[in-house]
Write a protein that holds these residues in place. Structure first.
Motif, PDB file in Angstrom:
ATOM      1  N   ALA A  66       0.817  -1.118  -0.072  1.00 34.01           N
ATOM      2  CA  ALA A  66       0.024  -0.091   0.143  1.00 34.01           C
ATOM      3  C   ALA A  66       1.046   1.083   0.044  1.00 34.01           C
ATOM      4  O   ALA A  66       0.506   2.229  -0.874  1.00 34.01           O
ATOM      5  N   VAL A 121      -9.720   3.721  -4.647  1.00 30.45           N
ATOM      6  CA  VAL A 121      -8.884   2.445  -4.599  1.00 30.45           C
ATOM      7  C   VAL A 121      -9.889   1.392  -4.698  1.00 30.45           C
ATOM      8  O   VAL A 121     -11.006   1.464  -4.013  1.00 30.45           O
ATOM      9  N   VAL A 164      -4.527  -4.923   1.601  1.00 34.30           N
ATOM     10  CA  VAL A 164      -3.983  -3.749   0.951  1.00 34.30           C
ATOM     11  C   VAL A 164      -4.948  -2.493   0.756  1.00 34.30           C
ATOM     12  O   VAL A 164      -4.684  -1.254   1.255  1.00 34.30           O
ATOM     13  N   GLY A 165      -6.099  -2.466   0.354  1.00 37.16           N
ATOM     14  CA  GLY A 165      -7.112  -1.516   0.167  1.00 37.16           C
ATOM     15  C   GLY A 165      -7.382  -0.687   1.173  1.00 37.16           C
ATOM     16  O   GLY A 165      -7.345   0.805   1.102  1.00 37.16           O
ATOM     17  N   VAL A 198      -4.454   1.750   2.009  1.00 36.87           N
ATOM     18  CA  VAL A 198      -4.463   2.733   0.769  1.00 36.87           C
ATOM     19  C   VAL A 198      -5.173   3.864   1.163  1.00 36.87           C
ATOM     20  O   VAL A 198      -4.604   5.003   1.081  1.00 36.87           O
ATOM     21  N   PHE A 246      -5.643   3.483  -7.365  1.00 31.88           N
ATOM     22  CA  PHE A 246      -4.808   2.071  -6.943  1.00 31.88           C
ATOM     23  C   PHE A 246      -5.591   1.018  -7.147  1.00 31.88           C
ATOM     24  O   PHE A 246      -6.942   0.931  -6.780  1.00 31.88           O
ATOM     25  N   ASN A 282      -6.531  -2.829  -7.447  1.00 34.35           N
ATOM     26  CA  ASN A 282      -6.314  -4.281  -6.879  1.00 34.35           C
ATOM     27  C   ASN A 282      -7.221  -5.263  -7.664  1.00 34.35           C
ATOM     28  O   ASN A 282      -6.992  -6.398  -7.335  1.00 34.35           O
ATOM     29  N   CYS A 284      -1.818  -2.588  -9.111  1.00 31.54           N
ATOM     30  CA  CYS A 284      -1.272  -3.626  -7.975  1.00 31.54           C
ATOM     31  C   CYS A 284      -1.673  -4.817  -8.195  1.00 31.54           C
ATOM     32  O   CYS A 284      -0.857  -5.955  -7.913  1.00 31.54           O
TER      33      CYS A 284
END
Ligand code: NAP
Ligand code: FER
Length: 340
Positions: A135, A153, A160-161, A164, A222, A224, A246
């Motif tokens: 992240a 995101v 991860v999200g 972020v 971002f 995912n 990512c």
């Protein structure tokens, strides 16, 4: 002498979604540690989306796993026997030996970690580990976030999200928008994590949902999830928008090639950058990441939620559940309580 262990092996390559029969529990006898080796009892282990890719026969960014191999992955544990001066008995360590209750390995392949007063050691598998650094590197280096950016995101309620979105808020984003797969996750993003807006991607076309959630457009994406989310972000980008690509979890179980974004020509007029990355290339950010994120954890600025499955027997279910969104925050499997 030898050490009895319980482990999960990969025995069949999944076609589409992994099923229980793709895995096999085994009882193994591992030799006593030789010179320079340690024996580590697992405290908690990670299940992660990348594991799905390594179960395929085709190599992607990492080689595929052999059938009959024990599933690998991030693990935090305690050294219960040591033949290494560098890593004594009792040390808390991280290693990558994965889905087993006990690992015997070279002391050079573990990293010693400190106890986390008042916090579970499994945070080393999430916020203070690989997903946290992902992240951090993706937002601040790859997407070149700067204060005032509007950030979107995807997979926002995952390991991860969820970080972020919080990192972006803590560093002065003008707007933080997230997408996730259930109404409960969407509520959590707004109520607990301080997202400006969030939507359930099942509720309509992602492009429409994003346009409503970010009416003035986005500067950073971002990603995912990939697929429809990426196409929607390209449409929503402002001039000079940047995407940190990512992952693309929407296609990890696909059995045929997923459709590509149909609006790539927008990259030209908007001067967009889409940049893929692997966390392993950004290890140099580890010191600044750990210092800042542990500070945010200590002062309560950051929510580090976990979904915990108990026991090694639950590992396969935890992994399958992760791929269908059964987790909020980081999915971990806990084998034993943290030591006192
Ligand atoms: P995670 O987000 O905690 O868990 C995966 C989530 O994906 C699920 O909770 C589910 O949430 C969502 N999902 C599953 N199928 C989906 C679909 N068809 N469409 C949209 N969402 C779907 O996992 P993570 O560990 O944080 O990883 C997130 C992403 O980052 C993955 O793509 C992973 O491969 C990638 N990653 C990349 C790097 C790197 O170095 N590039 C490093 C770490 C992770 P919903 O309920 O919201 O559907
Ligand atoms: C993931 C976890 C880790 C992933 C990639 C990595 C694309 C990469 C790690 C590395 O080799 O640096 O889910 O998905």
């Amino acid at each position: 002498m030898s050490i009895a262990t319980r482990e999960w092996q990969l025995v069949r390559r999944p076609h589409g979604k992994p099923v229980a029969d793709d895995f096999r529990p085994v009882e193994a006898e591992r030799p006593d540690p030789g010179p320079g080796e340690v024996v580590v009892r697992t405290i908690a282990m990670s299940v992660d989306p990348y594991m799905r890719g390594r179960m395929n026969a085709t190599k992607s960014y990492a080689p595929s796993w052999e059938l009959g191999e024990t599933m690998q992955g991030g693990t935090v544990g305690q050294v219960i026997a040591s033949r290494s001066d560098a890593v004594p008995e009792g040390a808390l360590v991280l290693h990558g030996m994965g889905w087993r209750d006990v690992a015997v390995l070279d002391a050079g392949h573990v990293s010693v970690v400190e106890p986390l007063p008042g916090l579970p050691l499994s945070l080393y598998l999430g916020v203070l580990g690989m997903p946290g650094l992902t992240a951090w590197a993706g937002l601040f280096r790859v997407a070149a976030f700067s204060p005032g950016d509007a950030v979107f995101v995807s997979g926002a309620a995952g390991a991860v999200g969820s970080l972020v979105g919080q990192f972006a808020r803590l560093r002065g984003a003008s707007r933080v928008v997230g997408s996730a797969g259930t109404p409960e996750k969407v509520r959590w993003l707004g109520d607990e994590l301080g997202f400006s807006a969030a939507f359930d991607y099942h509720d309509g076309a992602v492009a429409d949902l994003l346009a409503a959630a970010a009416p003035e457009g986005i500067d950073v994406f971002f990603d995912n999830v990939g697929g429809e989310h990426l196409e929607a972000a390209i449409a929503a980008f402002n001039l000079h928008g940047r995407a940190a690509v990512c992952g693309a979890i929407s296609s990890y179980n696909a059995v045929s090639a997923p459709p590509g974004p149909r609006n790539m020509f927008l990259l030209v007029g908007k001067r967009l950058t889409l940049r893929g990355f692997l966390v392993g290339d950004h290890a140099d950010l580890q010191p600044e990441f750990v210092e800042t994120v542990s500070g945010w954890l200590r002062d309560g600025s950051l929510v580090a939620r976990e979904t915990v499955v108990e026991g090694l027997d639950g590992a396969v279910d935890a992994f399958r559940d992760l791929l269908r969104g059964g987790n909020t925050g980081k999915m971990v499997v806990r084998l034993t309580p943290d030591p006192e």
